[in-house]
Design a protein around this motif. Structure first.
Motif, mmCIF file in Angstrom:
data_model
loop_
_atom_site.group_PDB
_atom_site.id
_atom_site.type_symbol
_atom_site.label_atom_id
_atom_site.label_comp_id
_atom_site.label_asym_id
_atom_site.label_seq_id
_atom_site.Cartn_x
_atom_site.Cartn_y
_atom_site.Cartn_z
ATOM 1 N N LEU A 79 -41.249 -41.927 4.791
ATOM 2 C CA LEU A 79 -42.490 -41.821 4.019
ATOM 3 C C LEU A 79 -43.321 -40.624 4.474
ATOM 4 C CD1 LEU A 79 -43.461 -45.613 3.808
ATOM 5 C CD2 LEU A 79 -42.387 -44.199 2.040
ATOM 6 N N LEU A 80 -43.290 -40.340 5.771
ATOM 7 C CA LEU A 80 -44.015 -39.189 6.304
ATOM 8 C C LEU A 80 -43.384 -37.879 5.826
ATOM 9 C CD1 LEU A 80 -46.336 -38.425 8.266
ATOM 10 C CD2 LEU A 80 -44.607 -38.267 10.057
ATOM 11 N N ASN A 81 -42.064 -37.821 5.809
ATOM 12 C CA ASN A 81 -41.347 -36.619 5.365
ATOM 13 C C ASN A 81 -41.425 -36.407 3.859
ATOM 14 O OD1 ASN A 81 -40.485 -36.164 7.973
ATOM 15 N ND2 ASN A 81 -38.458 -37.041 7.664
ATOM 16 N N ASN A 82 -41.682 -37.478 3.104
ATOM 17 C CA ASN A 82 -41.678 -37.420 1.635
ATOM 18 C C ASN A 82 -42.976 -38.023 1.104
ATOM 19 O OD1 ASN A 82 -38.585 -36.728 1.202
ATOM 20 N ND2 ASN A 82 -38.706 -38.325 2.751
ATOM 21 N N PRO A 83 -44.089 -37.286 1.226
ATOM 22 C CA PRO A 83 -45.402 -37.849 0.868
ATOM 23 C C PRO A 83 -45.550 -38.264 -0.592
ATOM 24 C CG PRO A 83 -45.569 -35.505 1.370
ATOM 25 C CD PRO A 83 -44.187 -35.917 1.715
ATOM 26 N N ASN A 84 -44.713 -37.734 -1.482
ATOM 27 C CA ASN A 84 -44.784 -38.124 -2.889
ATOM 28 C C ASN A 84 -44.016 -39.404 -3.192
ATOM 29 O OD1 ASN A 84 -46.390 -35.959 -3.700
ATOM 30 N ND2 ASN A 84 -44.609 -34.618 -3.851
ATOM 31 N N PHE A 85 -43.261 -39.892 -2.202
ATOM 32 C CA PHE A 85 -42.481 -41.114 -2.382
ATOM 33 C C PHE A 85 -43.354 -42.318 -2.039
ATOM 34 C CE2 PHE A 85 -39.635 -44.481 -0.944
ATOM 35 C CZ PHE A 85 -38.685 -44.502 -1.951
ATOM 36 N N MET A 138 -33.390 -37.706 3.039
ATOM 37 C CA MET A 138 -34.843 -37.890 3.009
ATOM 38 C C MET A 138 -35.410 -38.042 4.418
ATOM 39 S SD MET A 138 -35.362 -40.333 -0.342
ATOM 40 C CE MET A 138 -37.150 -40.223 -0.403
ATOM 41 N N LEU A 139 -34.587 -38.542 5.323
ATOM 42 C CA LEU A 139 -34.979 -38.703 6.726
ATOM 43 C C LEU A 139 -34.749 -37.418 7.520
ATOM 44 C CD1 LEU A 139 -36.077 -41.129 8.345
ATOM 45 C CD2 LEU A 139 -33.738 -41.644 8.983
ATOM 46 N N ARG A 140 -34.117 -36.446 6.871
ATOM 47 C CA ARG A 140 -33.753 -35.170 7.493
ATOM 48 C C ARG A 140 -32.840 -35.374 8.706
ATOM 49 N NH1 ARG A 140 -39.866 -32.697 7.122
ATOM 50 N NH2 ARG A 140 -39.970 -32.778 4.868
ATOM 51 N N PHE A 141 -32.064 -36.431 8.633
ATOM 52 C CA PHE A 141 -31.071 -36.787 9.653
ATOM 53 C C PHE A 141 -31.693 -37.024 11.035
ATOM 54 C CE2 PHE A 141 -28.681 -34.911 6.244
ATOM 55 C CZ PHE A 141 -27.523 -35.677 6.189
ATOM 56 N N ARG A 142 -32.976 -37.335 11.068
ATOM 57 C CA ARG A 142 -33.651 -37.629 12.348
ATOM 58 C C ARG A 142 -33.481 -39.108 12.663
ATOM 59 N NH1 ARG A 142 -39.269 -36.993 12.039
ATOM 60 N NH2 ARG A 142 -39.266 -37.539 14.236
ATOM 61 N N LEU A 143 -32.415 -39.450 13.364
ATOM 62 C CA LEU A 143 -32.106 -40.846 13.660
ATOM 63 C C LEU A 143 -32.482 -41.255 15.080
ATOM 64 C CD1 LEU A 143 -28.618 -41.185 11.926
ATOM 65 C CD2 LEU A 143 -30.884 -41.731 11.015
ATOM 66 N N GLN A 144 -32.592 -40.296 15.975
ATOM 67 C CA GLN A 144 -32.897 -40.644 17.357
ATOM 68 C C GLN A 144 -34.318 -41.188 17.472
ATOM 69 O OE1 GLN A 144 -32.315 -37.536 20.188
ATOM 70 N NE2 GLN A 144 -32.801 -38.828 21.924
ATOM 71 N N VAL A 145 -34.444 -42.276 18.222
ATOM 72 C CA VAL A 145 -35.748 -42.888 18.496
ATOM 73 C C VAL A 145 -35.905 -42.933 20.009
ATOM 74 C CG1 VAL A 145 -37.147 -44.981 18.298
ATOM 75 C CG2 VAL A 145 -35.681 -44.284 16.393
ATOM 76 N N THR A 146 -36.912 -42.268 20.518
ATOM 77 C CA THR A 146 -37.121 -42.260 21.969
ATOM 78 C C THR A 146 -37.628 -43.614 22.434
ATOM 79 O OG1 THR A 146 -39.404 -41.513 21.791
ATOM 80 C CG2 THR A 146 -37.687 -39.790 21.945
ATOM 81 N N GLY A 147 -37.487 -43.852 23.713
ATOM 82 C CA GLY A 147 -37.969 -45.108 24.294
ATOM 83 C C GLY A 147 -39.460 -45.297 24.106
ATOM 84 N N SER A 148 -40.221 -44.215 24.227
ATOM 85 C CA SER A 148 -41.678 -44.332 24.092
ATOM 86 C C SER A 148 -42.082 -44.660 22.658
ATOM 87 C CB SER A 148 -42.378 -43.058 24.571
ATOM 88 O OG SER A 148 -41.937 -41.958 23.818
ATOM 89 N N VAL A 149 -41.379 -44.080 21.684
ATOM 90 C CA VAL A 149 -41.675 -44.389 20.269
ATOM 91 C C VAL A 149 -41.313 -45.839 19.976
ATOM 92 C CG1 VAL A 149 -40.980 -43.908 17.876
ATOM 93 C CG2 VAL A 149 -41.475 -42.028 19.443
ATOM 94 N N PHE A 150 -40.143 -46.271 20.429
ATOM 95 C CA PHE A 150 -39.719 -47.658 20.228
ATOM 96 C C PHE A 150 -40.748 -48.617 20.835
ATOM 97 C CE2 PHE A 150 -37.560 -51.551 21.409
ATOM 98 C CZ PHE A 150 -36.869 -51.870 20.259
ATOM 99 N N GLU A 151 -41.163 -48.320 22.056
ATOM 100 C CA GLU A 151 -42.128 -49.185 22.749
ATOM 101 C C GLU A 151 -43.469 -49.216 22.021
ATOM 102 O OE1 GLU A 151 -44.229 -49.169 27.075
ATOM 103 O OE2 GLU A 151 -42.072 -48.733 27.019
#
Length: 198
Positions: A79-85, A138-151
């Motif tokens: 949703l952040l990468n695709n503001p019109n969606f 649409m996600l721009r292939f950004r699949l990695q989630v850091t530990g701090s983001v997950f937390e």
């Protein structure tokens, strides 16, 4: 895996609120962009609620609870990468099954194939494959989630539960939340170390 993890209720509530807000915007005259009328849009609103759909996915996909946190993070990123969606009742179910499928492939060692996820989600194999490709772009292939983001998302979910925002949760859930959160975060930390995710 007899009972549903607490985060299913949180994810369902957050998505339902976002869908309701977006549909209020649309009913007040905001036009749908072409991006919103994409492969994720169903021809009619599914009869199953978001909460029931998440429960179905959890029951049949048998993925770890942390997958649902990561799936929500992916939806946020999309949703952040695709503001019109705009997330609406026509596209939320398809977006959910796709985000969970991608998250489970990224996190869990054992998982079902696309054909199985298509059946769980009420789609065809061609549809789920198309949705996966569109989702990844649409996600721009950004699949990695850091530990701090997950937390930080886990803490955000916990605050939602504590505040009781439109979430149908039993009183005993707070106890389960603390117990399961510790266990889930330990399991996710182990998964992250194994996958080399910092």
């Amino acid at each position: 895996m007899d009972s549903n993890p607490w985060m299913l209720s949180v994810v369902a509530s957050l998505l339902q609120r976002l869908v309701a807000r977006n549909e209020r915007l649309l009913s007040s005259g905001k036009k749908l962009s072409k991006q919103n009328l994409c492969v994720f849009s169903a021809t009619q609103v599914p009869a199953m609620s978001i909460a029931k759909y998440l429960e179905r996915i959890f029951k049949y996909a048998r993925c770890s609870p942390s997958v649902f946190v990561v799936a929500y993070i992916y939806i946020d990123r999309l949703l952040l990468n695709n503001p019109n969606f705009l997330l609406t009742s026509l596209n939320v179910h398809r977006l959910l099954i796709t985000s969970v499928m991608v998250a489970v492939k990224f996190l869990d060692d054992l998982h079902y194939n696309n054909g199985y996820f298509a059946k769980v989600g009420g789609l065809t194999l061609v549809e789920i494959n198309t949705l996966e490709v569109e989702f990844l772009f649409m996600l721009r292939f950004r699949l990695q989630v850091t530990g701090s983001v997950f937390e930080s998302y886990c803490l955000y979910f916990q605050r939602e539960v504590e505040m009781g925002r439109d979430i149908e949760i039993e009183k005993s859930l707070l106890f389960l939340l603390e117990k399961e959160s510790d266990q889930s975060c330990r399991q996710d930390q182990s998964n992250r170390q194994r996958l080399g995710i910092s």
